[in-house]
Structures are given as structure tokens and as C-alpha cells.
Design an enzyme around this catalytic site. Sequence first.
Site, short mmCIF file in Angstrom:
data_model
loop_
_atom_site.label_atom_id
_atom_site.label_comp_id
_atom_site.label_asym_id
_atom_site.label_seq_id
_atom_site.Cartn_x
_atom_site.Cartn_y
_atom_site.Cartn_z
N HIS A 1 0.87 -1.36 0.02
CA HIS A 1 -0.03 0.06 0.01
C HIS A 1 0.72 1.38 -0.07
CE1 HIS A 1 0.20 0.03 4.63
NE2 HIS A 1 0.29 1.30 4.41
N ASP B 1 0.11 -7.61 1.59
CA ASP B 1 0.24 -6.27 1.47
C ASP B 1 2.03 -6.15 1.53
OD1 ASP B 1 0.28 -3.46 1.65
OD2 ASP B 1 -0.11 -3.27 3.61
N SER C 1 4.68 2.55 8.08
CA SER C 1 4.37 1.67 7.23
C SER C 1 5.55 1.21 6.58
CB SER C 1 3.33 1.94 6.25
OG SER C 1 2.12 2.07 6.59
#
Length: 492
Positions: free
Chosen positions: A134, A164, A241
Site C-alpha cells: 500500500h 500487503d 508503514s
Amino acid sequence: MNLICLSILLFFLQGCQSQEKKTEKDIEEFQKNTSQQTDNVSYTGLVNFRNAAKTAMPGVVNIKSTFKSRVPDYDYKDQDNLPDPFKDFFKDNPFFREFKFQDPRFPQGNSEPIIGSASGVILTNDGYITTNNHVIKGADEINVTLFDGRSYPAKIIGTDPLTDLALLKIEEKNLSFIQFGDSDITEVGDWVVAVGNPFNLASTVTAGIVSAKARNINILKEQGAIESFIQTDAAVNPGNSGGALVNLEGKLIGINTAIATPTGVYAGYAFAIPVDIVKKVINDLLNFGSVQRGTLGMSIRDLNSSLAKEININRANGVYVDSVMVNGAAKEAGIRAKDVIISIDNIETATASKLQEIVSRKRPGDPVKIKLIRNSKDEKELTVTLKKYTLQTPTINTNLLKELGVELTEINKEDQKKKYNVMNGLKITKLYDGKLKRLTDIQPGFVITSVNRKPISTVKSFLEAVQDQEGGIMIEGKYAGDPTFYYYAFGM
């Protein structure tokens, strides 16, 4: 780049899916054969995070993803060019007169590019880097900045939306990298350190403990998505992230991916992809450009106390088999509906997410040893040879329209503009005996714009949105000539 919330193959790896396994590259073996010393630490007595921070920080990078603008600017003063739903609002709100705004439903504008900031982990000294899918999904440019400030353009080697994860490459040598640890032996209560770039603050280190393992938080929406997160209370925020979760030795045990929060920032819990999933996915992306997945071919769910009572079994955890596919690997090995799986390859499977995590590390053709309980008490051990995972196209249940008691038609552009002032929707043309009539006061002529906040514009998208829900349904929409949006909720 907010926490959760194409593939460019290396030229020499193209078409190598049929290569023998001995020719494949293994990043973990590469790490073992590359000289990079790590200090031994003690997990007892006084805890010191210096070693973990010193070891991991040079191996964590800042990733800038640039997304070229795809939306036009609309000026309040240019009333005729405003999208219809916004005209009255901006006309009646003089505060916005000096501002421009963007409508994401309109393509190709001239506004400034959007740049997202996140993190990544160097895995090899020649520039292979992993991050979250993402973080880089849809990016037009990706730039990596090292711990020492050097910056490089990065190319995408492969991505995997189901976990992911993504694999990037920069052209450089003799880089510091983070060695793989072992997420299987990581226990609840172990100290961990998170390293990343929250809020664009480079090389930030936080510490906490493992709060839980094999956690499924239903954040990945793709069909077949695998969630078995390590949960930690180390402070993780937007920008973390793709960053590293390491143990006290500075070895990688997870890739930070998500936070549970009512505010959008850290509120006590963060979630990381276990490194044992990362190893498998990254090696597949490196060697094949996509992930080679094995599947058991069965529908499963967590065993709980009420289900255990129903099937008269003397345990409250495990994986209950709802059904098995006719030509699936589980069926061929002798697994049956109502079996309870308690371990795979001698690893306990207390939850369905743990079972999925273990299987996700395997490839088609790999054997797995499954221990299960049948008929409430008989323990059996079976060997299952995994089959290749294929994405299943969902079938649309057209009987839902009859169950709801509704006939729908797509609205044309003239109706959208003149009557309803909406950008998408389906008009109810007829209601007869069904759930909508019995459970709501909705009337013919109502235009449904979304189901459970998913925009809909075709009968197919409406049916998909409705049948995806196991519990309640919330319909949003409006009537012609009425500016009010109405909401109707009912159970399925």
C-alpha cells in the site's frame, strides 16, 4: 503515506517460473553468507535497546512515493465548472471563496503531485528492499533515502496485495541490511523495537512488547488475503508503514503495517506482518515476480466455546472445517467437513489465521502434515499435498433481488443531473413483498447511491455489496427533488 490506512521483473528472471529450485535465489541464505556481525543479547535482567537500535537503524530507509495528480482543481469563482453536488454548498459558504478544491471522481488534472512518506527495510547489501504494497501502489515514482542521507530511485520487482508486501531494488553496493529473525519463536511478552519514519521523522525508534500473535483485523480486503499479524504496543504511526519490527538482537521479526486507532494516530496497538511470511513472499517475488501459493481447498473458521458445545468437543480452540472443495487437496487427503484441525507441521493452529499463515509459507506441491480431531474425540494425522491457489471469481446470487423484493434500474446522466443531483446510483422502480418492504419504509423512486458505504452504479455492484455482508445492511440514497440523503438499515 498513511498506514493501511505492475510487477517489473528483473530481465534475467523473466519466464523463470519453471526453473528448478536449486537455481532460485534465497535472501535468507544470502544474508547468512554475507558478513555482518550481530551481538548476542540477554532477554533476562536489565533490558537495553541500544544494540537493537544500533543494528537496525542503518537498514531502515525512508520511501517517498510520488503520485502524479489525476484530479483537476475547481475554483469557487468558476461556478459553471463545479460538479453539481457542490454548487449549492460552495455558493452558500463564503469561507471557501478564496480556495480551490478537488473532486477525486474527475480524472487528469493539473494540480501538484502527491508525495507520500513511509518506510522500508534493506534485505541485502546490493539493494533489495521490502515495504508494504500500500506504500507504493499506483506510484509514478519511488525514491529511497538511506540512513546516511543518500537517495536513489527505486524500481518495483514485484508486489503482493494479499499480504500487503512489495519488493524494490536500488542500484548500490555494500549496504547495511537487517538479518531475518524467526517470528515463530517470538513469544507474547517479548521485547521488540519498531524502526521507521513516522510523520516524516527520519530514523525513529520505539520499543514495546509483543501483545498477541496471529491477529486477524480484517484490514486487507482482497479475496484470499492473509492476515496473521504480530500485535505490539510499540508506538507506530503513519509513516512507519513498511518499517522494521526487530527483536533485541536487531533481527527482523516483522514488517510494520497497520495500527488500530479511532484517531488516525497511535492509540496503543500496532500490527506487523510476521517475518516468516515475508521470507516466502519476497523470495517468490525475487524469483518469479509473483507469489507461488499452495491451497488446502476448504472453508474454515475459528472454533469457539459455543461451536465446541454444539459439536460436543472438549476444547475451545482450533480450526473448524465448514466444507471441503470437491477437487481440493484437503478432500483428496481425507479431510472432512466438521473436522477440527489442531496443528500443521507440528505447529499448533489455535486460530484460522494461524493456519493460513503456515500454509502461506508453502508452495503448490508441498506436503503438509495435519493433525485433526474427528467425531469429537478421534485424533488423526493426514498428509496433504497442496494445490495451486487460483483466484476465484465470485458468483452473483441473483435470488437476492427476490429476497429483498426490489426491481432496480440504472439512472441515466440526465436523471443524475436534473432530478437527483448524484454521481452514481440505482433507482428502485418497483417494490413487492420482501425484506425492503417489510423492514424499511423505503419507496419506489428512491435512488440507492451506496451499500455499507460502497458506491454502487450497476445491479451487479449492488448484489456484490449486499452478498458480501453477513450481518446488517445500510443503504444510502435520496429521492428526486429532495436534497436530503436517507439511510435505511436492516438485517440479512
